[in-house]
Design a protein around this motif. Structure first.
Motif: not given
Length: 195
Positions: A33-35, A110-115, A146-151, A154-164
């Protein structure tokens, strides 16, 4: 900052389409996961650059399957699918944002929304996920939650979050001011995409 931002933006496409990045080389089995942090006043520029990336990634890496999720759009759609959107709008008008936020905490936890979020970027059909809309989704959803629960989905799929805001690989400060409220045991670590 503008020149620096432009230099950093120009580095995104070659980085995220590189074989090393997509294979998560050098991360030591950490979740990829990348920011990409940026000044909040550059939001429109970032939106245009995400459109640019989505247009040009297939030219650089035709077989790469990319999904883009706007977190705010997702929240609106999620509430609408559950027939809660109109009620939420009325509740905010009558009782204010704080009351609405408390009422939506269970639905948007986040736990409910992640799936549900993971359904938009299933790892068996997605090689790379881009996520935006973090600032617009606040205070209903926070980046760290989001990141704490999404992984888990999504496992080892790269994710880029654009963070303001600001991310120092320990804490998030949305808009450079608002710090995510996380318990120490819920701490999440992502990597900075382009320092």
């Amino acid at each position: 900052m503008t020149t620096n931002l432009e230099d950093r933006l120009n580095q995104i496409l070659p980085k995220i389409t590189s074989s090393e990045f997509l294979a998560a080389d050098g991360l030591g089995n950490e979740i990829p996961y990348f920011i990409f942090e940026y000044p909040p006043e550059e939001e429109l520029r970032i939106c245009k650059h995400i459109d640019f990336l989505l247009e040009h990634i297939p030219k650089h890496k035709p077989i790469l399957r990319v999904d883009h999720v706007n977190l705010f759009t997702f929240i609106v759609s999620h509430l609408n699918e559950r027939n809660k959107l109109d009620k939420a709008i009325e509740m905010e008008k009558k009782k204010g944002q704080e009351h609405l936020q408390k009422q939506l905490e269970k639905i948007l936890h986040p736990q409910k929304i992640a799936p549900h979020l993971a359904e938009l970027m299933p790892p068996d059909k997605t090689d790379l996920a881009l996520m935006s809309g973090i600032g617009s989704a606040w205070p209903f959803m926070r980046a760290s939650g989001v990141l704490n629960n999404l992984h888990k989905f999504t496992g080892m799929m790269p994710l880029v979050m654009f963070y303001p805001g600001v991310y120092d690989q320990v804490t998030f400060r949305l808009f450079g001011k608002i710090r995510d409220k996380q318990k120490q045991d819920n701490y999440y670590r992502a990597f900075r995409l382009i320092p």
